[in-house]
Design a protein around this motif. Structure first.
Motif, PDB file in Angstrom:
ATOM      1  N   HIS A  75      13.235  -0.068 -79.494  1.00 36.69           N
ATOM      2  CA  HIS A  75      14.488  -1.613 -79.599  1.00 36.69           C
ATOM      3  C   HIS A  75      14.009  -2.208 -78.603  1.00 36.69           C
ATOM      4  O   HIS A  75      14.427  -2.590 -77.463  1.00 36.69           O
ATOM      5  CB  HIS A  75      15.908  -1.156 -79.726  1.00 36.69           C
ATOM      6  CG  HIS A  75      16.107   0.193 -80.396  1.00 36.69           C
ATOM      7  ND1 HIS A  75      15.968   0.392 -82.124  1.00 36.69           N
ATOM      8  CD2 HIS A  75      17.398   1.623 -80.130  1.00 36.69           C
ATOM      9  CE1 HIS A  75      16.223   1.379 -81.988  1.00 36.69           C
ATOM     10  NE2 HIS A  75      16.874   1.541 -81.587  1.00 36.69           N
ATOM     11  N   LEU A  76      14.144  -3.368 -79.634  1.00 33.03           N
ATOM     12  CA  LEU A  76      14.306  -4.870 -78.202  1.00 33.03           C
ATOM     13  C   LEU A  76      15.050  -5.805 -78.326  1.00 33.03           C
ATOM     14  O   LEU A  76      15.987  -5.505 -79.009  1.00 33.03           O
ATOM     15  CB  LEU A  76      13.514  -5.886 -79.372  1.00 33.03           C
ATOM     16  CG  LEU A  76      12.479  -7.158 -79.114  1.00 33.03           C
ATOM     17  CD1 LEU A  76      12.029  -6.881 -78.036  1.00 33.03           C
ATOM     18  CD2 LEU A  76      12.257  -8.307 -79.565  1.00 33.03           C
ATOM     19  N   LYS A  77      15.394  -5.935 -76.575  1.00 32.78           N
ATOM     20  CA  LYS A  77      16.425  -6.674 -75.999  1.00 32.78           C
ATOM     21  C   LYS A  77      15.820  -8.280 -75.753  1.00 32.78           C
ATOM     22  O   LYS A  77      14.917  -7.843 -75.091  1.00 32.78           O
ATOM     23  CB  LYS A  77      17.045  -5.219 -75.610  1.00 32.78           C
ATOM     24  CG  LYS A  77      17.814  -4.084 -76.525  1.00 32.78           C
ATOM     25  CD  LYS A  77      18.624  -3.008 -75.430  1.00 32.78           C
ATOM     26  CE  LYS A  77      18.753  -1.626 -76.244  1.00 32.78           C
ATOM     27  NZ  LYS A  77      19.349  -0.977 -75.107  1.00 32.78           N
ATOM     28  N   LYS A  78      17.159  -8.945 -75.094  1.00 32.22           N
ATOM     29  CA  LYS A  78      17.310  -9.404 -75.070  1.00 32.22           C
ATOM     30  C   LYS A  78      19.314 -10.614 -74.058  1.00 32.22           C
ATOM     31  O   LYS A  78      20.131  -9.327 -75.130  1.00 32.22           O
ATOM     32  CB  LYS A  78      17.037 -10.608 -75.623  1.00 32.22           C
ATOM     33  CG  LYS A  78      16.897 -11.967 -74.164  1.00 32.22           C
ATOM     34  CD  LYS A  78      16.010 -13.360 -74.802  1.00 32.22           C
ATOM     35  CE  LYS A  78      15.468 -13.835 -73.619  1.00 32.22           C
ATOM     36  NZ  LYS A  78      14.994 -15.160 -75.029  1.00 32.22           N
ATOM     37  N   PRO A  79      19.699  -9.960 -72.951  1.00 30.81           N
ATOM     38  CA  PRO A  79      20.343 -10.433 -72.699  1.00 30.81           C
ATOM     39  C   PRO A  79      21.731 -10.703 -73.262  1.00 30.81           C
ATOM     40  O   PRO A  79      22.303 -11.325 -73.117  1.00 30.81           O
ATOM     41  CB  PRO A  79      20.314 -10.215 -71.027  1.00 30.81           C
ATOM     42  CG  PRO A  79      19.516  -9.344 -70.764  1.00 30.81           C
ATOM     43  CD  PRO A  79      18.296  -9.604 -71.525  1.00 30.81           C
ATOM     44  N   SER A  80      20.546 -12.018 -73.543  1.00 29.49           N
ATOM     45  CA  SER A  80      21.536 -13.911 -73.610  1.00 29.49           C
ATOM     46  C   SER A  80      20.500 -14.477 -74.274  1.00 29.49           C
ATOM     47  O   SER A  80      19.394 -14.995 -73.785  1.00 29.49           O
ATOM     48  CB  SER A  80      21.879 -14.463 -72.280  1.00 29.49           C
ATOM     49  OG  SER A  80      22.564 -15.308 -72.544  1.00 29.49           O
TER      50      SER A  80
END
Lengths: 113, 112
Positions: A75-80
């Motif tokens: 899964h690809l994620k980004k905090p903001s």
């Protein structure tokens, strides 16, 4: 044969909130996993890759992805999230090294102001 | 930094005509891949070359052929064009077969 599934056609998130774009894979061996981003009328831009080692991979533009072997996910994620992150995201897999890429169907990310 | 160059960026052809798409890889990259992306579709692998030799072949029609030249640029030749060949054609390059692929901006082919 290897395959990639991106279960969400579109993901909507508000700017500043964390985002996740899901990807699961199926390969008969050890996968090499990638994320690419495509902006309208543009080519695919490489974001990050997993080959081996640390399950958490950091890439370009603040994106990261987590390799989970037991769940066969990446899964690809980004905090903001940023409005400028709005684009089409492709997960891809190769087997036995960096050979031809097999892509998922893509997930459109829409970040609202 | 230098990127993959593709030409032309847009091409309009009629049915049964031929087309040639060109790809110039990133300097020192010796591996080239061709992909076809239909409208609303994910990219599909066509063919690849490593050190001027074909290294892998995907769902490339017999009407299409490709080669990699001594300067590592590659050309995709498409004959007897059909309406269904209308798509975005991407070239990608990598430094040998063991590194990530970097994509060009694509050639949008429209067959009328």
């Amino acid at each position: 044969a290897q395959s990639v599934a991106q279960p969400e056609d579109q993901v909507n998130v508000a700017e500043g909130n964390p985002l996740t774009v899901k990807c699961t894979y199926s390969v008969s061996g050890n996968p090499y996993l990638f994320w690419y981003v495509q902006y309208p009328n543009r080519g695919l831009q490489f974001l990050l890759k997993y080959i081996t080692g640390d399950n958490l991979v950091k890439g370009s533009y603040g994106f990261e992805a987590e390799f989970n072997k037991s769940q066969t996910s990446f899964h690809l994620k980004k905090p903001s999230a940023l409005v400028s992150d709005s684009a089409l995201y492709f997960c891809a897999v190769t087997l036995s090294g960096f050979q031809k890429l097999v892509f998922g169907t893509g997930t459109r990310l829409l970040v609202s102001p | 930094a230098a990127g993959v160059i593709q030409s032309p960026r847009h091409l309009i052809k009629e049915k049964r005509e031929t087309a040639t798409l060109k790809c110039y890889p990133i300097p020192r990259h010796d591996t080239v891949y061709w992909y076809q992306q239909g409208p609303g579709q994910d990219p599909q692998f066509l063919i690849s070359f490593y050190e001027k030799m074909q290294s892998d072949k995907g769902s490339i029609p017999d009407r299409f052929s490709a080669q990699q030249f001594s300067d590592y640029h590659s050309e995709l030749n498409m004959s007897s064009l059909e309406l269904g060949d209308s798509a975005l054609y991407f070239c990608a390059s990598s430094l040998n077969r063991d590194n990530e692929q970097y994509f060009g901006p694509g050639t949008r082919l429209t067959v009328t």
